[in-house]
Scaffold this motif. Structure first.
Motif, PDB file in Angstrom:
ATOM      1  N   PRO A 118      65.410   8.032  45.239  1.00  0.00           N
ATOM      2  CA  PRO A 118      64.177   8.816  45.199  1.00  0.00           C
ATOM      3  C   PRO A 118      63.409   8.740  46.506  1.00  0.00           C
ATOM      4  CG  PRO A 118      63.778   6.716  44.175  1.00  0.00           C
ATOM      5  CD  PRO A 118      65.198   6.679  44.692  1.00  0.00           C
ATOM      6  N   LEU A 120      63.206  10.728  50.674  1.00  0.00           N
ATOM      7  CA  LEU A 120      63.635  11.881  51.452  1.00  0.00           C
ATOM      8  C   LEU A 120      64.863  11.521  52.288  1.00  0.00           C
ATOM      9  CD1 LEU A 120      62.108  14.744  51.750  1.00  0.00           C
ATOM     10  CD2 LEU A 120      61.842  14.021  54.117  1.00  0.00           C
ATOM     11  N   TYR A 133      57.121  18.033  59.762  1.00  0.00           N
ATOM     12  CA  TYR A 133      57.987  19.141  59.353  1.00  0.00           C
ATOM     13  C   TYR A 133      57.081  20.264  58.862  1.00  0.00           C
ATOM     14  CZ  TYR A 133      61.987  15.896  59.132  1.00  0.00           C
ATOM     15  OH  TYR A 133      62.972  14.992  59.425  1.00  0.00           O
ATOM     16  N   LEU A 140      55.861  23.765  49.065  1.00  0.00           N
ATOM     17  CA  LEU A 140      55.264  22.577  48.445  1.00  0.00           C
ATOM     18  C   LEU A 140      55.180  22.756  46.925  1.00  0.00           C
ATOM     19  CD1 LEU A 140      53.612  19.872  48.584  1.00  0.00           C
ATOM     20  CD2 LEU A 140      51.592  21.268  49.005  1.00  0.00           C
ATOM     21  N   PHE A 143      58.097  21.833  44.320  1.00  0.00           N
ATOM     22  CA  PHE A 143      58.374  20.495  43.794  1.00  0.00           C
ATOM     23  C   PHE A 143      57.150  19.703  43.391  1.00  0.00           C
ATOM     24  CE2 PHE A 143      57.636  19.548  48.297  1.00  0.00           C
ATOM     25  CZ  PHE A 143      56.930  18.354  48.240  1.00  0.00           C
ATOM     26  N   ARG A 179      62.780  16.348  42.126  1.00  0.00           N
ATOM     27  CA  ARG A 179      61.649  16.556  43.036  1.00  0.00           C
ATOM     28  C   ARG A 179      62.128  16.529  44.493  1.00  0.00           C
ATOM     29  NH1 ARG A 179      59.865  15.348  47.227  1.00  0.00           N
ATOM     30  NH2 ARG A 179      57.895  14.462  47.873  1.00  0.00           N
ATOM     31  N   TYR A 180      62.965  15.557  44.835  1.00  0.00           N
ATOM     32  CA  TYR A 180      63.444  15.496  46.222  1.00  0.00           C
ATOM     33  C   TYR A 180      64.447  16.604  46.500  1.00  0.00           C
ATOM     34  CZ  TYR A 180      60.783  11.333  47.309  1.00  0.00           C
ATOM     35  OH  TYR A 180      59.742  10.462  47.555  1.00  0.00           O
ATOM     36  N   ARG A 185      62.319  19.814  52.951  1.00  0.00           N
ATOM     37  CA  ARG A 185      62.668  18.919  54.053  1.00  0.00           C
ATOM     38  C   ARG A 185      63.928  18.110  53.762  1.00  0.00           C
ATOM     39  NH1 ARG A 185      56.789  16.174  53.661  1.00  0.00           N
ATOM     40  NH2 ARG A 185      57.366  16.472  51.478  1.00  0.00           N
TER      41      ARG A 185
ATOM     42  N   MET B  76      54.004   0.334  41.875  1.00  0.00           N
ATOM     43  CA  MET B  76      53.315   1.608  41.606  1.00  0.00           C
ATOM     44  C   MET B  76      52.045   1.445  40.785  1.00  0.00           C
ATOM     45  SD  MET B  76      56.119   0.930  39.851  1.00  0.00           S
ATOM     46  CE  MET B  76      57.249   1.306  38.535  1.00  0.00           C
ATOM     47  N   CYS B  81      46.947   3.616  44.229  1.00  0.00           N
ATOM     48  CA  CYS B  81      47.219   4.845  43.451  1.00  0.00           C
ATOM     49  C   CYS B  81      45.951   5.567  43.040  1.00  0.00           C
ATOM     50  CB  CYS B  81      48.073   4.542  42.220  1.00  0.00           C
ATOM     51  SG  CYS B  81      47.175   3.711  40.901  1.00  0.00           S
ATOM     52  N   GLU B 132      54.582  11.734  56.283  1.00  0.00           N
ATOM     53  CA  GLU B 132      55.056  13.104  56.013  1.00  0.00           C
ATOM     54  C   GLU B 132      56.579  13.147  56.108  1.00  0.00           C
ATOM     55  OE1 GLU B 132      56.262  17.147  56.432  1.00  0.00           O
ATOM     56  OE2 GLU B 132      56.479  15.671  58.016  1.00  0.00           O
ATOM     57  N   HIS B 133      57.117  12.467  57.086  1.00  0.00           N
ATOM     58  CA  HIS B 133      58.582  12.445  57.227  1.00  0.00           C
ATOM     59  C   HIS B 133      59.254  11.713  56.070  1.00  0.00           C
ATOM     60  CE1 HIS B 133      59.075  13.515  61.757  1.00  0.00           C
ATOM     61  NE2 HIS B 133      58.104  14.198  61.184  1.00  0.00           N
ATOM     62  N   TRP B 134      58.530  10.839  55.420  1.00  0.00           N
ATOM     63  CA  TRP B 134      59.073  10.151  54.240  1.00  0.00           C
ATOM     64  C   TRP B 134      58.864  10.973  52.963  1.00  0.00           C
ATOM     65  CZ3 TRP B 134      56.688   4.878  56.080  1.00  0.00           C
ATOM     66  CH2 TRP B 134      57.582   4.251  56.966  1.00  0.00           C
ATOM     67  N   GLY B 135      58.229  12.116  53.088  1.00  0.00           N
ATOM     68  CA  GLY B 135      58.157  13.012  51.932  1.00  0.00           C
ATOM     69  C   GLY B 135      56.798  13.181  51.288  1.00  0.00           C
ATOM     70  N   CYS B 136      55.768  12.535  51.816  1.00  0.00           N
ATOM     71  CA  CYS B 136      54.446  12.647  51.193  1.00  0.00           C
ATOM     72  C   CYS B 136      54.029  14.119  51.079  1.00  0.00           C
ATOM     73  CB  CYS B 136      53.418  11.871  52.006  1.00  0.00           C
ATOM     74  SG  CYS B 136      51.812  11.774  51.206  1.00  0.00           S
ATOM     75  N   PRO B 137      53.659  14.558  49.889  1.00  0.00           N
ATOM     76  CA  PRO B 137      53.327  15.980  49.703  1.00  0.00           C
ATOM     77  C   PRO B 137      51.909  16.349  50.147  1.00  0.00           C
ATOM     78  CG  PRO B 137      53.226  14.852  47.590  1.00  0.00           C
ATOM     79  CD  PRO B 137      53.638  13.810  48.609  1.00  0.00           C
ATOM     80  N   PHE B 168      47.617   8.088  45.364  1.00  0.00           N
ATOM     81  CA  PHE B 168      48.759   8.081  44.450  1.00  0.00           C
ATOM     82  C   PHE B 168      50.027   8.515  45.176  1.00  0.00           C
ATOM     83  CE2 PHE B 168      51.484  10.872  41.932  1.00  0.00           C
ATOM     84  CZ  PHE B 168      51.958   9.994  40.974  1.00  0.00           C
ATOM     85  N   HIS B 169      49.938   9.607  45.913  1.00  0.00           N
ATOM     86  CA  HIS B 169      51.131  10.105  46.599  1.00  0.00           C
ATOM     87  C   HIS B 169      51.559   9.181  47.736  1.00  0.00           C
ATOM     88  CE1 HIS B 169      51.817  13.706  44.330  1.00  0.00           C
ATOM     89  NE2 HIS B 169      50.564  14.090  44.483  1.00  0.00           N
ATOM     90  N   HIS B 172      53.311   6.142  46.013  1.00  0.00           N
ATOM     91  CA  HIS B 172      54.642   6.457  45.473  1.00  0.00           C
ATOM     92  C   HIS B 172      55.633   6.817  46.574  1.00  0.00           C
ATOM     93  CE1 HIS B 172      54.180   6.328  40.974  1.00  0.00           C
ATOM     94  NE2 HIS B 172      52.942   6.122  41.391  1.00  0.00           N
ATOM     95  N   THR B 173      55.157   7.499  47.609  1.00  0.00           N
ATOM     96  CA  THR B 173      56.041   7.790  48.740  1.00  0.00           C
ATOM     97  C   THR B 173      56.527   6.489  49.378  1.00  0.00           C
ATOM     98  OG1 THR B 173      54.909   9.881  49.178  1.00  0.00           O
ATOM     99  CG2 THR B 173      56.212   8.958  50.979  1.00  0.00           C
ATOM    100  N   TYR B 175      56.586   3.438  47.992  1.00  0.00           N
ATOM    101  CA  TYR B 175      57.414   2.680  47.053  1.00  0.00           C
ATOM    102  C   TYR B 175      58.824   3.267  47.003  1.00  0.00           C
ATOM    103  CZ  TYR B 175      59.290   0.852  42.678  1.00  0.00           C
ATOM    104  OH  TYR B 175      60.107   0.268  41.734  1.00  0.00           O
ATOM    105  N   GLN B 176      58.896   4.577  46.858  1.00  0.00           N
ATOM    106  CA  GLN B 176      60.212   5.207  46.750  1.00  0.00           C
ATOM    107  C   GLN B 176      61.004   5.019  48.053  1.00  0.00           C
ATOM    108  OE1 GLN B 176      58.955   9.117  45.416  1.00  0.00           O
ATOM    109  NE2 GLN B 176      58.139   8.233  43.532  1.00  0.00           N
ATOM    110  N   LEU B 179      62.713   1.653  48.454  1.00  0.00           N
ATOM    111  CA  LEU B 179      63.883   1.363  47.614  1.00  0.00           C
ATOM    112  C   LEU B 179      65.206   1.510  48.359  1.00  0.00           C
ATOM    113  CD1 LEU B 179      62.714   3.113  44.304  1.00  0.00           C
ATOM    114  CD2 LEU B 179      62.803   0.664  44.771  1.00  0.00           C
TER     115      LEU B 179
END
Lengths: 247, 621
Positions: A118, A120, A133, A140, A143, A179-180, A185, B76, B81, B132-137, B168-169, B172-173, B175-176, B179
């Motif tokens: 989970p 990116l 990005y 956006l 997802f 979601r991913y 990206r 989390m 959060c 952002e590069h790790w996916g934060c929305p 929160f985002h 979770h970004t 934490y995920q 992993l």
């Protein structure tokens, strides 16, 4: 002024002293604006310091206080006492082993989260120095809903498949993979499919929809699972049909 | 009987087997005596935003380093959060590091260390892009670039946000993302009790595994504390139940001073019945504050002139800093201009003019929270709000490298005081701070591993771990007495609210000091457990958390009593002005086991901004 009260039945269990769980009844004040968590805190602070449960934020975002409330998986911090007349019955979340009282063992859920990768996996690597990005609001929105999961595990307690087949990856973890996969990206879908499209993945889901009903954040895991199934089916056809066409 | 009950019951055997409690239950009651030792390179206490960022930074820098991420809750669940509004970082063409620096230093009433702020604003954009590069929305502009929103005390829009669930985002970004690193080992639901310090170096810690009740002895070559704030010292707060100052207390007891503890941030807009936070983003999007008479009262407290409703003017009126807004509430209350509600005096936060569409897009959580918990829909009604304890500017004394005075011990996030926040933190700087200084702590810890030459004295460390375990065992052995944990906690909270709130007096603080000394003595002599079993014992947990809070509270009150001036969030009714001659300095409180802390002071780093007037009037622009 007499204060109205209500009975709160709590399933208790201590592995050190009890051979099996038992019900304990507490009488708690009935306030319209109290949530069930407030009632539990009242018990802990004033009646019985040995009662155990998880909680933190009291605003439905940390995901700690999921429990069965009158038979349904709910967040104790968002379930109002005013919705109950005579009796509130709380038990640990179904389908998870009990650690102590209302505290369940989360290992299975946490390991499943990790298994779907989970995070990116970038389509194209871009150094941080080159900035963000680009992602349009529409991209956006594809997802966003599926990123709202608070890991409260209510969906696993609601899911009849998870009850029958504990190895089922389950709603929240598959939704997170989805979601991913949907993120503009990301390029990691193939890696995640190894888990998500496996025998323990989406194909265990029989689309009962109980997960989405239970979800306190309207993430709609059932919708995510169905989308993931369709995508996985298209993959299968692409793979088999193109190889057949190329023969 | 319901299916789930049967299913739970079936699994019980597995649980019992797992923990092997079968042999002699009676013998196992009372605190478990066997201790497990874990060897690691870097131990991190706390797995919220700062702890996770630190763990990832170590894992990325050197995958061969073993990381133990020790947290009293699953990552989390950490209180990161609950942060709503966003994270500040200068990225837009019209913005600059200079602007972010000046806003932060002025916002902090010149108590911020300016070298630290310079580092912070420079690293901020990079950290937010990294996320952002790790996916934060993050929310986006139509062209796909990251969007920013206005926040209080900032003269340019620079707050990155993910609707009103930014924390929160971020959590979770992180934490995920964490992993994917095999070198990060998670010790979830482990409560750290003591740091192990020998030869001037921190070399590990002890922690109780909640699931078994067993004490674990972590041997580490460096330790990073990222344990969060301590807002639960106060009865009315936005903080989760876990925010009990444990990380601060760990360092404090080990000899590190707590710095600037008197600076407590009240957030101006909490729901009055629960203390649930309504983000500053409400005002950043155009929400206004009005009193019982419908007047936008902020104009009467140096924050005017009144700005047109719906037209944002930055750094004035509702976009002033939090300390000023919370103080204005107090004065309105004194004048009788507040609204009486069953939960105390309030003012109104009016967002109706924003419209349903914007509220649902940018403030959906605020709408959900106000509607569910107060029964007030901000689309249709004004929301009653009042100031609520939110954030500790003070904390574990660190330098700009996130290093404490003890070798090998680092701290980051709300538990630490670098200090970039000075006497008043600006909204949206703390989410950035956990990233910038979480990473900084990790890099400093790695540097420490490379340079440290101290010897490891096995016997001394084992003896310390044993002493830590004995201290817990004492609690188990003590017969149940008259003192209740919840009762003492209530007394502490009441005295903090009464005497250490938005406005303070010497007299009130002295009362609080006496009361806290009494509570600490009663705690040391009389706290006892009703629950003397091992598995997930929250009676024990709450006892230890209360001990942390009492120590933090005493440091706070002692520092506040000694600071005879008004600056930022520390306001004295008996010393109303800022006094740069005597108090342009950091308070340092040193722990004493049975007496109030010893106080000392250290200089503020001033590089390019001389103390001036904090001007949030729209007139002077």
């Amino acid at each position: 002024m007499t204060e109205r009260s209500i009975d709160l039945d709590v399933l208790r269990y201590n592995p050190e002293t009890d051979s099996e769980p038992y019900w304990q009844r507490y009488s708690v004040p009935h306030h319209d604006e109290w949530v069930v968590l407030d009632a539990l805190n009242h018990v802990k602070d004033n009646i019985d310091p040995t009662l155990n449960y998880r909680w933190s934020c009291h605003m439905a975002v940390c995901g700690s206080c999921g429990m069965m409330i009158n038979g349904k998986p709910m967040l104790a911090c968002k379930t109002f006492m005013r919705d109950f007349e005579n009796l509130i019955r709380v038990e640990p979340l179904a389908h998870f082993p009990i650690e102590r009282d209302l505290v369940t063992v989360m290992d299975d859920f946490v390991s499943k989260l990790a298994r779907v990768k989970p995070y990116l996996i970038p389509k194209q690597h871009k150094p941080v120095e080159e900035g963000e990005y680009r992602q349009t609001p529409a991209e956006l929105n594809r997802f966003k809903q599926y990123s709202m999961c608070i890991n409260c595990m209510l969906c696993y307690s609601a899911c009849p498949e998870y009850a029958l087949i504990p190895k089922f990856i389950g709603p929240a973890a598959i939704t997170l993979a989805h979601r991913y996969n949907l993120d503009s990206r990301d390029g990691g879908r193939d890696e995640r499919e190894e888990v998500v499209a496996s025998g323990e993945g989406v194909w265990e889901c029989t689309f009962v929809g109980a997960c989405s009903e239970a979800c306190p954040k309207h993430v709609d895991p059932a919708g995510a699972l169905q989308q993931a199934k369709i995508a996985s089916t298209i993959d299968w056809f692409k793979e088999h049909l193109t190889s057949w066409l190329n023969k | 009987m319901d299916g789930h009950y049967v299913s739970n019951k079936l699994m019980l055997s597995a649980v019992a087997g797992k923990f092997s409690f079968g042999t002699n239950l009676k013998q196992r009651r009372g605190f478990a005596t066997n201790m497990e030792t874990i060897q690691t390179d870097i131990a991190i206490i706390g797995a919220g935003g700062a702890g996770l960022r630190a763990a990832i930074a170590v894992a990325e820098a050197d995958p061969s380093l073993k990381i133990a991420l020790v947290s009293k809750v699953y990552p989390m669940r950490s209180h990161t959060c609950a942060a709503e509004g966003g994270a500040a970082g200068a990225i837009k063409a019209e913005d600059s590091l200079e602007h972010h620096f000046n806003d932060t230093v002025g916002g902090g009433d010149w108590l911020s260390d300016q070298d630290a702020v310079e580092y912070f604003v420079k690293e901020a954009p990079r950290e937010l892009v990294q996320l952002e590069h790790w996916g934060c929305p993050w929310n986006r502009e139509p062209d796909g670039s990251v969007a920013v929103r206005p926040f209080g005390g900032m003269d340019i829009k620079r707050t990155w946000f993910a609707a009103d669930k930014s924390g929160f985002h971020i959590l979770h970004t992180l934490y995920q993302t964490s992993l994917q690193y095999p070198s990060i080992k998670f010790y979830d639901e482990f409560y750290a009790t003591d740091l192990l310090v020998d030869d001037g170096h921190c070399q590990g810690l002890t922690a109780i595994e909640m699931r078994s009740g067993r004490m674990h002895h972590f041997r580490a070559r460096a330790v990073i504390i990222a344990g969060g704030g301590a807002g639960r010292m106060f009865p009315f707060n936005t903080n989760g139940s876990i925010k009990t100052g444990d990380g601060m207390a760990l360092a404090y007891r080990a000899g590190v001073p707590l710095k600037d503890m008197e600076f407590v941030q009240y957030h101006p807009t909490g729901l009055p019945n629960t203390g649930i936070l309504l983000t500053e983003g409400c005002r950043g999007e155009g929400g206004i504050l009005v009193n019982a008479n419908g007047r936008r009262y902020l104009q009467d407290y140096g924050l005017g002139p009144e700005t047109p409703v719906g037209k944002l003017v930055l750094k004035t009126m509702e976009l002033g800093p939090r300390d000023r807004l919370s103080q204005a509430f107090f004065h309105e209350q004194q004048k009788g201009n507040t609204v009486k509600t069953p939960w105390g005096d309030c003012v109104y936060l009016d967002m109706r003019h924003l419209g349903e569409k914007l509220i649902d897009e940018r403030l959906p959580f605020v709408r959900e929270l106000a509607t569910s918990y107060l029964g007030v829909d901000p689309v249709k009604e004004m929301v009653p709000v009042r100031p609520v304890v939110h954030y500790m500017m003070g904390g574990i004394h660190t330098d700009i490298r996130a290093a404490t005075p003890i070798g090998g011990l680092f701290a980051a996030g709300e538990c630490a005081c670098v200090s970039i926040n000075g006497a008043n933190r600006l909204g949206s700087n703390s989410l950035t701070e956990i990233l910038v200084f979480g990473k900084r702590a990790a890099l400093s810890a790695i540097e420490h591993l490379q340079s440290a030459t101290h010897t490891v004295n096995d016997a001394a460390l084992t003896a310390q771990a044993q002493a830590a375990q004995d201290r817990i065992r004492t609690l188990f052995l003590r017969p149940v007495g008259n003192e209740s944990i919840s009762g003492m906690r209530r007394e502490m909270m009441d005295t903090m609210e009464l005497n250490a709130g938005i406005y303070r007096t010497g007299e009130g603080l002295a009362d609080a000091s006496t009361k806290l000394a009494e509570l600490r003595r009663r705690y040391a002599e009389g706290v006892s457990l009703h629950d003397k079993t091992n598995v997930y014992n929250t009676d024990l947990l709450q006892a230890l958390e209360l001990g942390s809070m009492l120590d933090c509270a005493e440091a706070l009150v002692a520092s506040a009593l000694a600071r005879k001036e008004s600056r930022g969030a520390h306001q004295r009714l008996d010393f109303t002005g800022r006094d740069d001659v005597n108090y342009l300095k950091h308070s340092l409180a040193y722990y004493h086991p049975s007496e109030p802390p010893r106080l000392d002071y250290s200089a503020v780093s001033i590089t390019k901004s001389q103390p001036g007037v904090r001007n949030y009037s729209g007139n002077k622009k």
